[in-house]
Design an enzyme around this catalytic site. Sequence first.
Site, short mmCIF file in Angstrom:
data_model
loop_
_atom_site.label_atom_id
_atom_site.label_comp_id
_atom_site.label_asym_id
_atom_site.label_seq_id
_atom_site.Cartn_x
_atom_site.Cartn_y
_atom_site.Cartn_z
N SER A 171 0.83 -1.20 0.00
CA SER A 171 0.00 0.00 0.00
C SER A 171 0.88 1.26 0.00
O SER A 171 1.75 1.38 -0.85
CB SER A 171 -0.94 -0.06 1.21
OG SER A 171 -1.89 0.94 1.15
N ASP A 202 -9.88 -2.82 -5.81
CA ASP A 202 -8.95 -1.94 -5.11
C ASP A 202 -8.83 -0.64 -5.90
O ASP A 202 -8.60 -0.67 -7.11
CB ASP A 202 -7.58 -2.66 -5.05
CG ASP A 202 -6.54 -1.87 -4.27
OD1 ASP A 202 -6.83 -0.74 -3.83
OD2 ASP A 202 -5.42 -2.39 -4.13
N HIS A 248 -8.01 -4.45 -1.07
CA HIS A 248 -6.89 -3.66 -0.56
C HIS A 248 -6.61 -3.98 0.92
O HIS A 248 -7.53 -4.17 1.70
CB HIS A 248 -7.19 -2.17 -0.71
CG HIS A 248 -5.99 -1.30 -0.52
ND1 HIS A 248 -5.04 -1.14 -1.49
CD2 HIS A 248 -5.56 -0.58 0.54
CE1 HIS A 248 -4.09 -0.33 -1.05
NE2 HIS A 248 -4.37 0.02 0.20
#
Length: 401
Positions: free
Chosen positions: A189, A341, A371
Amino acid sequence: MGYKILCFGIFCVLFAYYIYIPIPENIEERWRVRMIDAVVKTTSLVATLFEEIGLMKYEDTFLTLSLVHLSKPVSDENVTVIDTNFSDVPVRLYLPEKKSEILRPAIIYLHGGAFVLGSCKMQSYDDLNRWTANKLDAVVVGIDYRLAPQYPFPAALEDCVLVVKFLLQDKILEKYGVDPARICISGDSSGATLAAAATQLLQNYPEYKEKIKAQALLYPGLQFIDRSMPSHQDNEHGPIMSVEMGVKFVILYLNGNSALKEAILRNEHMPEGSRHLFKFVNWSDFLPDKYKKNHIYTEPVLGKLKASYPALLDSRLSPLLASDSQLQSLPLTYILTCEHDIVRDDGFIYVARLRNVGVQVTHDHIEDGVHGAITLTTLPYNLHLGLRIRDKYINWLEKKL
Ligand SMILES: *[C@@H]1O[C@H](CO)[C@@H](O)[C@H](O)[C@H]1NC(C)=O
Ligand SMILES: *[C@@H]1O[C@H](CO)[C@@H](O)[C@H](O)[C@H]1NC(C)=O
Ligand SMILES: *[C@@H]1O[C@H](CO)[C@@H](O)[C@H](O)[C@H]1NC(C)=O
């Protein structure tokens, strides 16, 4: 006491409401994802309420929750775990116990958390880094880089680069028995954003460049200039990470205000004279047809925002803004993307652009992925998807590093 019961009551009512939000059909652990999605959305709304009534800042509600379970540096029979500092930046080291005839690979791991949340000491990251050290007989370095909003862009990146440079010194590599030809920078991320940016920056230093063999990016966010990618549109409200939430956190990293937030949400945040940057993220040139679907490329509106944010033009914030000639020299790359995502298309575009200039890229795309799964492997979520992602990533490291 009464106030706590009231909070709990509000939380339950919102949770009961959000749990009925539909979740994509093809997700394997639908009820778990649905529960996590409801927890995140409820927390976000409670955080907004708390901020409105002046109780605590939006991000502090999340921060309080994310830091509940910080692990201690506990060594086990296979791995010695030490909290220390590299160049004054706190790091957690995982050093395999077993005697080794040969030098070991090293993995520098940057945790996610939207630049605002998280720590390498969170249980899920401690588990992942310990597992990596054990499985690959590798030295692993988790970095607790500084977080926004207290330390905005580029503080987090500066810390990560400092730690990498510290580790790459010959005497330090020697001290930990690390093979200078087998070092990888990894992250998930926003940690993957930092990993990509750090890897790009270190290409400018011949003495460091040749020691970075690989980068591994798990569902990376790689650009903040176009907010209307197909993946933003397809996953506007999540699951787990909605566009609005993502933007709320990013403006904290940019030291921005609500005008910036509103401008980003309307995709009108880029200044006059930045049109030349859009070729680097133009999804209509780089995405596979499958994701273009019925989306029609529209150019963002420039020059609407009064305030100026130089970071928006900076490849240290948006690694996709690096030119082809800068990308050319990048090392072996692993990119993992998830279908459901908002940053899915950033990953796809980086894969396409790196391959276009001849960088070796392995791309794993998880069709039922969401995600943040790597951080959701511990109780109470126990998301198996996170372990599947971990195993794909570790397999790649095992083969390539
Ligand atoms: C140590 O490594 C062995 C062999 O890989 C494994 O079976 C064992 O579970 C590990 N111990 C811990 C505490 O992880
Ligand atoms: C690391 O540095 C911080 C301040 O930057 C300090 O508070 C802490 O005691 C240091 N930790 C170690 C293990 O040296
Ligand atoms: C994006 O790509 C489309 C199709 O290739 C093209 O028409 C458009 O001019 C491009 N926009 C920018 C800003 O590069």
